[in-house]
Scaffold this motif. Structure first.
Motif, mmCIF file in Angstrom:
data_model
loop_
_atom_site.group_PDB
_atom_site.id
_atom_site.type_symbol
_atom_site.label_atom_id
_atom_site.label_comp_id
_atom_site.label_asym_id
_atom_site.label_seq_id
_atom_site.Cartn_x
_atom_site.Cartn_y
_atom_site.Cartn_z
ATOM 1 N N SER A 62 -24.815 -15.336 18.729
ATOM 2 C CA SER A 62 -23.510 -15.872 18.310
ATOM 3 C C SER A 62 -23.546 -17.393 18.280
ATOM 4 N N LEU A 63 -22.699 -17.951 17.446
ATOM 5 C CA LEU A 63 -22.481 -19.389 17.398
ATOM 6 C C LEU A 63 -21.001 -19.654 17.159
ATOM 7 N N ARG A 64 -20.545 -20.779 17.638
ATOM 8 C CA ARG A 64 -19.180 -21.218 17.345
ATOM 9 C C ARG A 64 -19.258 -22.601 16.710
ATOM 10 N N LEU A 65 -18.858 -22.686 15.464
ATOM 11 C CA LEU A 65 -18.838 -23.957 14.762
ATOM 12 C C LEU A 65 -17.475 -24.621 14.944
ATOM 13 N N SER A 66 -17.513 -25.918 15.124
ATOM 14 C CA SER A 66 -16.290 -26.701 15.265
ATOM 15 C C SER A 66 -16.222 -27.729 14.142
ATOM 16 N N CYS A 67 -15.010 -28.056 13.769
ATOM 17 C CA CYS A 67 -14.783 -29.082 12.742
ATOM 18 C C CYS A 67 -13.564 -29.885 13.186
ATOM 19 N N VAL A 68 -13.774 -31.164 13.387
ATOM 20 C CA VAL A 68 -12.682 -32.032 13.837
ATOM 21 C C VAL A 68 -12.379 -33.061 12.763
ATOM 22 N N GLY A 69 -11.117 -33.184 12.440
ATOM 23 C CA GLY A 69 -10.690 -34.132 11.430
ATOM 24 C C GLY A 69 -10.169 -35.416 12.045
ATOM 25 N N SER A 70 -10.287 -36.489 11.284
ATOM 26 C CA SER A 70 -9.743 -37.779 11.681
ATOM 27 C C SER A 70 -9.273 -38.519 10.440
ATOM 28 N N GLY A 71 -8.379 -39.473 10.641
ATOM 29 C CA GLY A 71 -7.896 -40.270 9.524
ATOM 30 C C GLY A 71 -6.644 -39.704 8.868
ATOM 31 N N ARG A 72 -6.390 -38.450 9.047
ATOM 32 C CA ARG A 72 -5.162 -37.801 8.575
ATOM 33 C C ARG A 72 -5.016 -36.486 9.307
ATOM 34 N N SER A 73 -3.805 -35.970 9.324
ATOM 35 C CA SER A 73 -3.569 -34.665 9.928
ATOM 36 C C SER A 73 -3.783 -33.589 8.882
ATOM 37 N N ARG A 112 -7.644 -22.270 14.259
ATOM 38 C CA ARG A 112 -7.366 -23.703 14.162
ATOM 39 C C ARG A 112 -6.567 -24.158 15.364
ATOM 40 N N ASP A 113 -6.687 -25.435 15.671
ATOM 41 C CA ASP A 113 -5.924 -26.064 16.748
ATOM 42 C C ASP A 113 -5.352 -27.352 16.167
ATOM 43 N N ASN A 114 -4.087 -27.323 15.826
ATOM 44 C CA ASN A 114 -3.480 -28.475 15.168
ATOM 45 C C ASN A 114 -3.387 -29.679 16.090
ATOM 46 N N GLU A 115 -3.251 -29.453 17.367
ATOM 47 C CA GLU A 115 -3.200 -30.568 18.311
ATOM 48 C C GLU A 115 -4.525 -31.328 18.319
ATOM 49 N N GLU A 116 -5.614 -30.596 18.140
ATOM 50 C CA GLU A 116 -6.945 -31.210 18.098
ATOM 51 C C GLU A 116 -7.357 -31.564 16.667
ATOM 52 N N ASN A 117 -6.504 -31.196 15.694
ATOM 53 C CA ASN A 117 -6.841 -31.420 14.276
ATOM 54 C C ASN A 117 -8.188 -30.779 13.955
ATOM 55 N N ALA A 118 -8.341 -29.551 14.445
ATOM 56 C CA ALA A 118 -9.643 -28.899 14.384
ATOM 57 C C ALA A 118 -9.542 -27.478 13.837
ATOM 58 N N VAL A 119 -10.647 -27.020 13.309
ATOM 59 C CA VAL A 119 -10.779 -25.635 12.869
ATOM 60 C C VAL A 119 -12.127 -25.125 13.370
ATOM 61 N N TYR A 120 -12.175 -23.844 13.689
ATOM 62 C CA TYR A 120 -13.364 -23.263 14.294
ATOM 63 C C TYR A 120 -13.795 -22.026 13.531
#
Length: 126
Positions: free
Chosen positions: A17-28, A74-82
């Motif tokens: 298994s793997l868990r990929l993370s994606c974190v955004g910056s510069g905009r929500s 997704r975690d909107n507080e972290e501006n992230a999707v997994y």
């Protein structure tokens, strides 16, 4: 500057298994659908998973060949999707890209996603 940064790829064996993370910056990205695409060597980029905005109920889509094995959140507080990937298979090998849509609903066309990360490599050995 708007950025999406993926992490979590690696070299694993079939069944792992793997868990990929994606974190955004510069905009929500809170109001946008988010997607994961993958690209295997010599193949076109393939839509793998998507999730609508929270106001749309976070409806999810998973590629048929990955149903029951992959999940997106997704975690909107972290501006992230997994992207959580279980029971990986060699055919899951490729570069996985996170993308932010111009819509709040899910589409599978890369042209509908103006924001892209640089990708993270996933290699699954048999």
């Amino acid at each position: 500057q708007v950025q999406l940064v993926e992490s979590g790829g690696g070299v694993v064996q079939a069944g792992d298994s793997l868990r990929l993370s994606c974190v955004g910056s510069g905009r929500s990205f809170r109001s946008d659908a988010m997607g994961w695409f993958r690209q295997a060597p010599g193949k076109e980029r393939e839509f793998t998973a998507g999730i609508t905005s929270s106001r749309s109920g976070e409806t999810k889509y998973i590629l048929d060949s990955a149903k029951g094995r992959f999940s997106i959140s997704r975690d909107n507080e972290e501006n992230a999707v997994y992207l959580t990937m279980n029971n990986l298979k060699p055919e899951d090998t490729g570069v996985y890209y996170c993308a932010g849509s111009k819509y709040y609903w899910i589409t599978d066309k890369p042209s509908d996603y103006p924001y892209w990360g640089r990708g993270t490599q996933v290699t699954v050995s048999s």
